[in-house]
Design an enzyme around this catalytic site. Structure first.
Site, mmCIF file in Angstrom:
data_model
loop_
_atom_site.group_PDB
_atom_site.id
_atom_site.type_symbol
_atom_site.label_atom_id
_atom_site.label_comp_id
_atom_site.label_asym_id
_atom_site.label_seq_id
_atom_site.Cartn_x
_atom_site.Cartn_y
_atom_site.Cartn_z
ATOM 1 C CD GLU A 31 -2.370 5.272 4.390
ATOM 2 O OE1 GLU A 31 -1.725 5.638 5.387
ATOM 3 O OE2 GLU A 31 -3.249 5.964 3.856
ATOM 4 C CE1 TYR A 34 -3.974 -1.903 5.549
ATOM 5 C CE2 TYR A 34 -3.165 0.267 4.914
ATOM 6 C CZ TYR A 34 -3.620 -0.989 4.568
ATOM 7 O OH TYR A 34 -3.719 -1.339 3.236
ATOM 8 C CB THR A 70 -0.914 0.013 1.253
ATOM 9 O OG1 THR A 70 -1.499 1.314 1.408
ATOM 10 C CG2 THR A 70 -0.113 -0.276 2.516
ATOM 11 C CE LYS A 118 -2.156 -4.654 3.576
ATOM 12 N NZ LYS A 118 -2.359 -5.793 2.661
#
Length: 344
Positions: A129, A151, A127, A155
């Protein structure tokens, strides 16, 4: 016939990827977490003839024995590991669950492939992010990571697990660093769908206003259907590698709101500052958008914009759906759902 396993098959990306793989003649196997309604999530929206082709395994990616048994039985040509606790805001509320699913689940999948099906090609849904507090603009494969949420941290662990197994055991495992990709199949907890659904409900008098967090956050938004094609291309590449998929454009949450209301003929004008800012109907003066501090993240990601030149050069991939078209697709679909009584 090629065989593919999709974890997280009931989500937005799983829906579009399933359709793509069935069109390409794959035998599609999906892992679905058990639930009291035996719901198949977005797969319920597939035509019956497509849905009946999917071979479903009910279980949990955090159960290593279950994952081992599925990988061992199917011997897939390709594995698309999409399953995750993917809601950033919730990861701050329940980081342990987020880590268990996103780190433990990913470890179970890569271990199962290593032990029982080393010929399988694996795609991991990383991601944008990961970039968090961005170190350069735009972000590309070589940009340093600086995650800003549980999160994103989870990841990042998955990203490096995949990379480590690839290099340690000569396995075909690739990371897709996908920037925000949305669609009419997005869950209502995500800000883009919250906006599109809110606009549709306001238009039909079912809701008074939309409450949002940081209106100034900027994201690189693309269309999920374009991005799952990129996932497939990543596993058709001559060698395993890591790729950024993005549009190269960045737009704020504020812009998304403005474009969404334009679809129903409403122009938004803004008043106030910070948590007191509101968005009003320019014609009637009615407040349609409010800021709710509850939706702010403890550590914000201010701007994300990707450089997809490597994917374009090596895979021949580039996004097709533009920002304004994406917003229109989402709002029009939610209007249609209300008109048809699917959403009340």
């Amino acid at each position: 016939m090629k065989k593919a396993i999709i974890t997280g098959i009931t989500g937005q990306d799983g829906y579009f990827l399933t359709k793509l793989l069935l069109e390409k003649g794959y035998e599609v196997h999906g892992i679905v977490r058990r639930n009291s309604q035996n719901s198949l999530g977005n797969l319920d929206y597939l035509p019956k003839e497509e849905r009946e082709q999917i071979i479903i395994y009910w279980g949990d990616i955090t159960d290593n024995a279950f994952i081992d048994s599925v990988i061992k039985k199917v011997q897939p040509d390709e594995v698309y590991h999409l399953a995750a606790q993917s809601f950033v805001w919730f990861s701050f509320k329940n980081p342990r669950f987020t880590y268990d699913v996103n780190i433990g689940g990913t470890l179970n999948v890569v271990n199962a492939i290593k032990e029982y099906s080393p010929h399988s090609k694996m795609y991991f849904a990383a991601t944008s992010e990961l970039y968090g507090k961005v170190q350069e603009i735009p972000q590309k494969e070589t940009t340093p990571f600086y995650p800003r949420s549980p999160y994103a941290v989870s990841k990042l662990a998955g990203f490096w697990t995949v990379k480590n197994y690839r290099e340690s055991y000569d396995l075909f495992m690739s990371n897709g660093i996908l920037f925000n990709h949305e669609s009419e199949m997005r869950g209502p907890e995500f800000v883009t769908r919250k906006i599109s659904l809110g606009v549709a409900k306001i238009y039909y008098g079912l809701q008074d206003c939309i409450e949002l967090g940081n209106l100034n956050a900027k994201r690189d938004w693309g269309y999920a259907k374009d991005y799952v094609y990129g996932m497939w291309l990543i596993l058709q590449h001559i060698k395993p590698d890591d790729f950024v998929l993005a549009t190269g454009e960045t737009h704020s949450v504020r812009e998304f709101v403005e474009e969404a209301f334009k679809v129903v003929g409403i122009d938004i004008e803004w008043e106030g500052e910070g948590i007191n800012e509101v968005g009003k109907d320019a014609n009637t003066g009615k407040v349609l958008v409010k800021v709710n501090p509850e939706y702010f993240r403890p550590a914000e990601v201010d701007i994300l914009v990707g450089d997809y030149s490597k994917a374009k050069r090596e895979l021949g991939w580039e996004p097709k759906v533009k920002f304004k078209d994406l917003v229109r697709i989402m709002v029009e679909k939610d209007l249609e759902r209300i008109e048809n009584g699917i959403i009340k």
